[in-house]
Design a protein around this motif. Sequence first.
Motif, PDB file in Angstrom:
ATOM      1  N   PRO A  18       0.799  -1.233   0.000  1.00  4.78           N
ATOM      2  CA  PRO A  18       0.000   0.000   0.000  1.00  4.78           C
ATOM      3  C   PRO A  18       0.828   1.279   0.000  1.00  4.78           C
ATOM      4  CG  PRO A  18       0.114  -0.892   2.215  1.00  4.78           C
ATOM      5  CD  PRO A  18       0.853  -1.865   1.337  1.00  4.78           C
ATOM      6  N   GLY A  19       2.063   1.249  -0.477  1.00  8.05           N
ATOM      7  CA  GLY A  19       2.893   2.450  -0.507  1.00  8.05           C
ATOM      8  C   GLY A  19       2.624   3.278  -1.744  1.00  8.05           C
ATOM      9  N   ALA A  20       3.591   4.134  -2.091  1.00  7.88           N
ATOM     10  CA  ALA A  20       3.433   4.996  -3.256  1.00  7.88           C
ATOM     11  C   ALA A  20       3.321   4.154  -4.519  1.00  7.88           C
ATOM     12  CB  ALA A  20       4.630   5.943  -3.355  1.00  7.88           C
ATOM     13  N   ASN A  21       2.283   4.414  -5.320  1.00  8.62           N
ATOM     14  CA  ASN A  21       2.073   3.738  -6.600  1.00  8.62           C
ATOM     15  C   ASN A  21       1.977   2.222  -6.466  1.00  8.62           C
ATOM     16  OD1 ASN A  21       2.328   6.241  -8.121  1.00  8.62           O
ATOM     17  ND2 ASN A  21       4.500   6.128  -7.599  1.00  8.62           N
ATOM     18  N   GLY A  22       1.563   1.736  -5.270  1.00  6.84           N
ATOM     19  CA  GLY A  22       1.364   0.311  -5.091  1.00  6.84           C
ATOM     20  C   GLY A  22       2.616  -0.470  -4.746  1.00  6.84           C
ATOM     21  N   TRP A  23       3.691   0.224  -4.320  1.00  7.15           N
ATOM     22  CA  TRP A  23       4.937  -0.462  -3.986  1.00  7.15           C
ATOM     23  C   TRP A  23       5.428  -0.028  -2.613  1.00  7.15           C
ATOM     24  CZ3 TRP A  23       6.240  -4.362  -7.054  1.00  7.15           C
ATOM     25  CH2 TRP A  23       5.741  -4.363  -8.363  1.00  7.15           C
ATOM     26  N   ILE A  24       5.963  -0.986  -1.851  1.00  8.56           N
ATOM     27  CA  ILE A  24       6.575  -0.727  -0.548  1.00  8.56           C
ATOM     28  C   ILE A  24       8.095  -0.755  -0.718  1.00  8.56           C
ATOM     29  CG2 ILE A  24       7.044  -1.766   1.718  1.00  8.56           C
ATOM     30  CD1 ILE A  24       4.452  -0.343   1.723  1.00  8.56           C
ATOM     31  N   VAL A  25       8.778   0.237  -0.168  1.00 11.54           N
ATOM     32  CA  VAL A  25      10.239   0.311  -0.217  1.00 11.54           C
ATOM     33  C   VAL A  25      10.781  -0.267   1.095  1.00 11.54           C
ATOM     34  CG1 VAL A  25      12.239   1.809  -0.469  1.00 11.54           C
ATOM     35  CG2 VAL A  25      10.113   2.368  -1.665  1.00 11.54           C
ATOM     36  N   ALA A  26      11.560  -1.330   0.994  1.00 13.60           N
ATOM     37  CA  ALA A  26      12.042  -2.043   2.181  1.00 13.60           C
ATOM     38  C   ALA A  26      13.559  -1.936   2.307  1.00 13.60           C
ATOM     39  CB  ALA A  26      11.627  -3.513   2.117  1.00 13.60           C
ATOM     40  N   PRO A  27      14.079  -1.050   3.205  1.00 13.11           N
ATOM     41  CA  PRO A  27      15.523  -0.998   3.445  1.00 13.11           C
ATOM     42  C   PRO A  27      16.000  -2.294   4.104  1.00 13.11           C
ATOM     43  CG  PRO A  27      14.421   0.988   4.268  1.00 13.11           C
ATOM     44  CD  PRO A  27      13.358  -0.024   3.969  1.00 13.11           C
ATOM     45  N   GLN A  28      17.207  -2.722   3.778  1.00 13.33           N
ATOM     46  CA  GLN A  28      17.752  -3.977   4.281  1.00 13.33           C
ATOM     47  C   GLN A  28      18.764  -3.717   5.397  1.00 13.33           C
ATOM     48  OE1 GLN A  28      16.376  -7.029   2.907  1.00 13.33           O
ATOM     49  NE2 GLN A  28      15.037  -5.303   2.404  1.00 13.33           N
ATOM     50  N   PRO A  29      18.562  -4.327   6.587  1.00  9.74           N
ATOM     51  CA  PRO A  29      19.370  -3.997   7.772  1.00  9.74           C
ATOM     52  C   PRO A  29      20.873  -4.200   7.592  1.00  9.74           C
ATOM     53  CG  PRO A  29      17.417  -5.256   8.399  1.00  9.74           C
ATOM     54  CD  PRO A  29      17.465  -5.277   6.912  1.00  9.74           C
ATOM     55  N   ALA A  30      21.314  -5.264   6.907  1.00 12.52           N
ATOM     56  CA  ALA A  30      22.753  -5.519   6.782  1.00 12.52           C
ATOM     57  C   ALA A  30      23.455  -4.396   6.021  1.00 12.52           C
ATOM     58  CB  ALA A  30      22.990  -6.869   6.093  1.00 12.52           C
ATOM     59  N   ALA A  31      22.825  -3.902   4.958  1.00 13.43           N
ATOM     60  CA  ALA A  31      23.425  -2.817   4.188  1.00 13.43           C
ATOM     61  C   ALA A  31      23.430  -1.512   4.983  1.00 13.43           C
ATOM     62  CB  ALA A  31      22.675  -2.629   2.864  1.00 13.43           C
ATOM     63  N   LEU A  32      22.354  -1.238   5.726  1.00  7.61           N
ATOM     64  CA  LEU A  32      22.322  -0.032   6.560  1.00  7.61           C
ATOM     65  C   LEU A  32      23.419  -0.097   7.621  1.00  7.61           C
ATOM     66  CD1 LEU A  32      18.474   0.478   7.106  1.00  7.61           C
ATOM     67  CD2 LEU A  32      19.970   1.601   5.435  1.00  7.61           C
ATOM     68  N   ALA A  33      23.637  -1.286   8.198  1.00  7.90           N
ATOM     69  CA  ALA A  33      24.693  -1.437   9.201  1.00  7.90           C
ATOM     70  C   ALA A  33      26.066  -1.203   8.588  1.00  7.90           C
ATOM     71  CB  ALA A  33      24.623  -2.835   9.825  1.00  7.90           C
ATOM     72  N   ALA A  34      26.270  -1.697   7.358  1.00  8.25           N
ATOM     73  CA  ALA A  34      27.551  -1.466   6.684  1.00  8.25           C
ATOM     74  C   ALA A  34      27.771   0.026   6.439  1.00  8.25           C
ATOM     75  CB  ALA A  34      27.596  -2.239   5.365  1.00  8.25           C
ATOM     76  N   LEU A  35      26.712   0.736   6.050  1.00 12.78           N
ATOM     77  CA  LEU A  35      26.838   2.182   5.837  1.00 12.78           C
ATOM     78  C   LEU A  35      27.185   2.902   7.136  1.00 12.78           C
ATOM     79  CD1 LEU A  35      23.839   2.912   3.429  1.00 12.78           C
ATOM     80  CD2 LEU A  35      26.275   3.201   2.910  1.00 12.78           C
ATOM     81  N   ARG A  36      26.559   2.504   8.227  1.00 11.29           N
ATOM     82  CA  ARG A  36      26.773   3.206   9.502  1.00 11.29           C
ATOM     83  C   ARG A  36      28.198   3.030  10.021  1.00 11.29           C
ATOM     84  NH1 ARG A  36      21.343   1.054  10.677  1.00 11.29           N
ATOM     85  NH2 ARG A  36      19.854   2.774  10.384  1.00 11.29           N
ATOM     86  N   ARG A  37      28.919   2.054   9.514  1.00 10.05           N
ATOM     87  CA  ARG A  37      30.299   1.875   9.946  1.00 10.05           C
ATOM     88  C   ARG A  37      31.281   2.768   9.184  1.00 10.05           C
ATOM     89  NH1 ARG A  37      28.389  -3.433  10.548  1.00 10.05           N
ATOM     90  NH2 ARG A  37      29.051  -4.110   8.483  1.00 10.05           N
ATOM     91  N   ILE A  38      30.775   3.542   8.240  1.00 10.84           N
ATOM     92  CA  ILE A  38      31.645   4.445   7.475  1.00 10.84           C
ATOM     93  C   ILE A  38      31.603   5.814   8.136  1.00 10.84           C
ATOM     94  CG2 ILE A  38      32.120   5.456   5.221  1.00 10.84           C
ATOM     95  CD1 ILE A  38      30.593   3.143   3.959  1.00 10.84           C
TER      96      ILE A  38
END
Length: 417
Positions: A18-38
């Motif tokens: 039920p998101g914008a235009n019928g699509w849900i955007v799902a961030p992935q925790p492992a990639a977010l964790a990798a970014l936060r280590r920079i």
Amino acid sequence: GAPAVGAPLPLLELREGPGANGWIVAPQPAALAALRRIERPVAVVAIAGPYRSGKSSLLNWLAARATTSGSSSAGHGSRRRAEFDVGHDVERCTRGIWLLATHADGTNVSSTQPPQHGSSSSSPGDDTSPAVVWLDTEGLGGLGDVDGAYDATLFSLTALLCSTLVYNSLGALDERAVAALGFAATLSQRVGVSSPEELAASMPRLVWVLRDFALALEDETGAPLSADDYLENALRERPQHSAENHNTKGSSPRRAAENAQVQRRRPGDDARRALRAFFPRRACRTLPRPFVGENDADFRPEFSAALDDLLETLVSAKDSAVKRIGTTRARVSSGAAVAKLVEEYARAFNEAKVPTLSSAWRRVLEDETERLVRLANVAHDAALASVVSTESLAARLAALGEAHARGSRRAEDIVRA
């Protein structure tokens, strides 16, 4: 199991909902964790383009050359082990957006493991140099269970997140190639801004890469033409001439006006106006075919030279390639800030709202301020802890005063970075 150190990580998935235009955007925790280590500024280089146009292969070659290990023959003159998945059938291979992060010196930081105590995950070398985050995006216009709204959402997210957008297409920059970017004209409807200038200032630098390019770059007179001029000519609006448009004899004034209006427009003109308005920083690079034969292992020399030139264009001036937001060109100062942007944009799309740049950036600044204050306090405490006991109280107080001054300077440097 967990991905190996250095493996690409899925950053965003788009799912029906039920998101914008019928699509849900799902961030992935492992990639977010990798970014936060920079813990340094980040240059985000994303690649987009039609499916089955070789995007993932190109990104693998670029990332390989950007790494320390890629400075040898591996990756410089030959095929090497793929990082991002590469497909060979009619289905889309990459789904959503994937991430591969490298240190400023090219070594990989897409690790699922936290850094060792007392070390920075982002810094084997100069800790003022930006890290490079490579984003591989799902091909546009492919077959399967997606629609135009899916592609437009994916393109909008990519443009919002990256500092340099590589648009990869095959062959000449013709009408079809320009018209394929028609959804760029809807960017202003998908992003909330106070002015067109704010949107243009927040958009990435666009580098249009023409693959398997074999044409001579010349103008109408036969004079040599640069790739950048070739792009500018392609983005210039010109009348579309046709027999029907010229056949105005005996027509009513209304029909003549209608014909003149048709004559002034080409299918890609909306995309042309949008690309000129939203991507004021743009360039074009051409790449010849990489191999003489399908099973060849080594790059053609002309392709290898062109690939080096493209990499130089993308990451040589790394500070200028750092992600920036808004008319003030505020610099995204860490991977944690990029992760926060990912979360803010996903939240807005999932609430069926238009992501507002100023609101997303305000939340990033709030998080970054808290993070920098924590780092400053740690640096100051570490300086004070370095003072050892001395026999003299006066000497101890003097040492503490010097340590306090050093810690304060270090804390100020952290906050001002």
